[in-house]
Design a protein around this motif. Structure first.
Motif, mmCIF file in Angstrom:
data_model
loop_
_atom_site.group_PDB
_atom_site.id
_atom_site.type_symbol
_atom_site.label_atom_id
_atom_site.label_comp_id
_atom_site.label_asym_id
_atom_site.label_seq_id
_atom_site.Cartn_x
_atom_site.Cartn_y
_atom_site.Cartn_z
ATOM 1 N N GLY A 8 0.948 -1.196 -0.155
ATOM 2 C CA GLY A 8 -0.046 0.153 0.069
ATOM 3 C C GLY A 8 0.762 1.331 0.085
ATOM 4 O O GLY A 8 0.374 2.391 -0.313
ATOM 5 N N ASP A 9 1.985 1.077 0.138
ATOM 6 C CA ASP A 9 3.102 2.253 0.518
ATOM 7 C C ASP A 9 2.984 2.924 -1.102
ATOM 8 O O ASP A 9 3.364 1.943 -2.078
ATOM 9 C CB ASP A 9 4.260 1.874 1.043
ATOM 10 C CG ASP A 9 4.192 1.908 2.371
ATOM 11 O OD1 ASP A 9 3.291 2.290 3.015
ATOM 12 O OD2 ASP A 9 5.545 1.475 2.974
ATOM 13 N N LYS A 10 3.343 4.106 -1.317
ATOM 14 C CA LYS A 10 3.571 4.870 -2.504
ATOM 15 C C LYS A 10 4.966 4.673 -3.023
ATOM 16 O O LYS A 10 5.982 4.610 -2.151
ATOM 17 C CB LYS A 10 3.277 6.213 -2.594
ATOM 18 C CG LYS A 10 1.892 6.629 -2.421
ATOM 19 C CD LYS A 10 1.151 6.418 -3.538
ATOM 20 C CE LYS A 10 0.758 7.871 -4.191
ATOM 21 N NZ LYS A 10 0.095 8.037 -5.359
ATOM 22 N N ALA A 11 5.177 4.469 -4.367
ATOM 23 C CA ALA A 11 6.643 4.203 -4.649
ATOM 24 C C ALA A 11 7.263 5.342 -4.477
ATOM 25 O O ALA A 11 7.091 6.567 -4.976
ATOM 26 C CB ALA A 11 6.657 3.884 -6.357
ATOM 27 N N PRO A 12 8.526 5.222 -3.761
ATOM 28 C CA PRO A 12 9.483 6.573 -3.854
ATOM 29 C C PRO A 12 9.903 6.958 -5.206
ATOM 30 O O PRO A 12 10.287 6.494 -6.048
ATOM 31 C CB PRO A 12 10.756 6.156 -2.971
ATOM 32 C CG PRO A 12 10.048 5.042 -2.166
ATOM 33 C CD PRO A 12 9.050 4.286 -3.084
ATOM 34 N N TYR A 24 16.126 8.852 -15.794
ATOM 35 C CA TYR A 24 14.605 8.951 -15.606
ATOM 36 C C TYR A 24 14.281 9.172 -14.393
ATOM 37 O O TYR A 24 15.072 9.072 -13.104
ATOM 38 C CB TYR A 24 14.513 7.153 -15.696
ATOM 39 C CG TYR A 24 14.504 6.868 -17.451
ATOM 40 C CD1 TYR A 24 13.480 6.940 -18.304
ATOM 41 C CD2 TYR A 24 15.900 6.564 -17.979
ATOM 42 C CE1 TYR A 24 13.712 6.673 -19.608
ATOM 43 C CE2 TYR A 24 16.099 6.087 -19.110
ATOM 44 C CZ TYR A 24 14.953 6.301 -20.051
ATOM 45 O OH TYR A 24 15.250 6.145 -21.374
ATOM 46 N N THR A 25 13.070 9.452 -14.018
ATOM 47 C CA THR A 25 12.292 9.583 -12.842
ATOM 48 C C THR A 25 11.077 8.722 -12.780
ATOM 49 O O THR A 25 10.718 8.358 -13.841
ATOM 50 C CB THR A 25 11.880 11.188 -12.584
ATOM 51 O OG1 THR A 25 10.899 11.465 -13.554
ATOM 52 C CG2 THR A 25 13.107 12.172 -12.733
ATOM 53 N N PHE A 123 3.984 -2.220 -8.354
ATOM 54 C CA PHE A 123 3.306 -0.962 -8.200
ATOM 55 C C PHE A 123 1.736 -0.960 -9.100
ATOM 56 O O PHE A 123 2.181 -1.151 -10.216
ATOM 57 C CB PHE A 123 4.046 0.437 -8.217
ATOM 58 C CG PHE A 123 5.103 0.304 -7.180
ATOM 59 C CD1 PHE A 123 4.811 0.939 -5.754
ATOM 60 C CD2 PHE A 123 6.238 0.089 -7.545
ATOM 61 C CE1 PHE A 123 6.048 0.690 -5.008
ATOM 62 C CE2 PHE A 123 7.330 0.130 -6.479
ATOM 63 C CZ PHE A 123 7.186 0.376 -5.255
ATOM 64 N N ASP A 124 0.675 -0.553 -8.599
ATOM 65 C CA ASP A 124 -0.461 -0.520 -9.451
ATOM 66 C C ASP A 124 -0.254 1.020 -10.066
ATOM 67 O O ASP A 124 0.417 1.724 -9.959
ATOM 68 C CB ASP A 124 -1.848 -0.673 -8.802
ATOM 69 C CG ASP A 124 -1.828 0.351 -7.532
ATOM 70 O OD1 ASP A 124 -1.146 1.682 -7.531
ATOM 71 O OD2 ASP A 124 -2.805 0.170 -6.616
ATOM 72 N N SER A 125 -1.487 1.198 -10.759
ATOM 73 C CA SER A 125 -1.665 2.589 -11.609
ATOM 74 C C SER A 125 -1.352 3.623 -10.812
ATOM 75 O O SER A 125 -1.058 4.822 -11.135
ATOM 76 C CB SER A 125 -2.714 2.582 -12.493
ATOM 77 O OG SER A 125 -4.049 2.507 -11.520
ATOM 78 N N ASP A 126 -1.853 3.601 -9.468
ATOM 79 C CA ASP A 126 -1.622 4.743 -8.368
ATOM 80 C C ASP A 126 -0.236 4.757 -7.852
ATOM 81 O O ASP A 126 0.024 5.567 -7.004
ATOM 82 C CB ASP A 126 -2.879 4.672 -7.522
ATOM 83 C CG ASP A 126 -3.954 4.874 -7.942
ATOM 84 O OD1 ASP A 126 -4.449 5.818 -8.807
ATOM 85 O OD2 ASP A 126 -4.912 4.200 -7.476
ATOM 86 N N ARG A 127 0.587 3.870 -8.325
ATOM 87 C CA ARG A 127 1.990 3.525 -7.790
ATOM 88 C C ARG A 127 1.905 3.216 -6.261
ATOM 89 O O ARG A 127 2.712 3.345 -5.628
ATOM 90 C CB ARG A 127 2.967 4.662 -8.092
ATOM 91 C CG ARG A 127 3.044 4.965 -9.588
ATOM 92 C CD ARG A 127 3.729 3.755 -10.241
ATOM 93 N NE ARG A 127 3.867 3.913 -11.670
ATOM 94 C CZ ARG A 127 2.915 3.413 -12.595
ATOM 95 N NH1 ARG A 127 1.810 2.617 -12.001
ATOM 96 N NH2 ARG A 127 3.007 3.641 -13.632
#
Length: 193
Positions: A8-12, A24-25, A123-127
């Protein structure tokens, strides 16, 4: 706080140079339905043993909107083969179907909590993190693997199903942290399950 990202954490975010000469970012992959980030390297027998299995997965799922990014965070002071120059040579030789980024400061490995090479994050589309752990159950000899957790995760997610096993222990060499013994891991780095 655990060392590794939790489900559930967001991709840093990151800003890293790649073997193709570009930088790349995280936002460069915003169009992808799913983002697979793997911490990998040049020398590890678990990486080398499973690269072709990962290639097959990337070739199968890239057309379905999945982006694949490999990040090498290993210190070349521990293994000279993990230098950026060797990364470029490896990609020229093998032509892997993913971008290969260099994390020279090891800050991205710390942000994600990379434990081993290889260590996969999906990670899903919401990252948001939907899977972390191994790619296959026998990465050193992937041809003998009976379970492909990475493909199972991607298939379940793209089919709209919940992820049946969202977390496994990555199998491989530990990340080679600069200034540390080759087998050192951060004190708070531990198995995921």
């Amino acid at each position: 706080m655990s060392f590794t990202l939790k489900l559930g954490d967001k991709a840093p975010d990151f800003t890293l140079p790649a073997t193709d000469g570009q930088t790349y970012t995280l936002s460069d992959f915003s169009d992808a339905k799913v983002l697979v980030v793997s911490f990998t390297c040049n020398h590890c027998p678990y990486v080398i043993g499973s690269d072709e299995a990962t290639r097959a997965t990337a070739e199968k799922y890239t057309p379905r909107g999945v982006a694949f990014v490999g990040i090498n965070s290993n210190s070349p002071n521990t293994y000279a083969e993990d230098s950026f120059d060797h990364m470029v040579k490896r990609m020229e030789e093998h032509k892997f179907p993913w971008l290969y980024l260099h994390d020279a400061t090891q800050n991205v490995a710390r942000a994600y909590g990379a434990l081993r090479t290889p260590h996969f994050y999906v990670f899903d589309s919401d990252r948001k993190l939907i899977y972390t752990g191994r790619g296959v159950d026998n990465p050193r000899r992937a041809e003998h693997s009976t379970i492909n957790d990475l493909e199972r995760t991607l298939e379940e997610h793209l089919s709209g199903q919940p992820i049946s096993i969202p977390q496994t222990n990555p199998i491989g060499c530990n990340v080679k942290w600069d200034g540390q013994d080759a087998h050192w891991m951060p004190p708070d780095a531990c198995d995921l399950v």
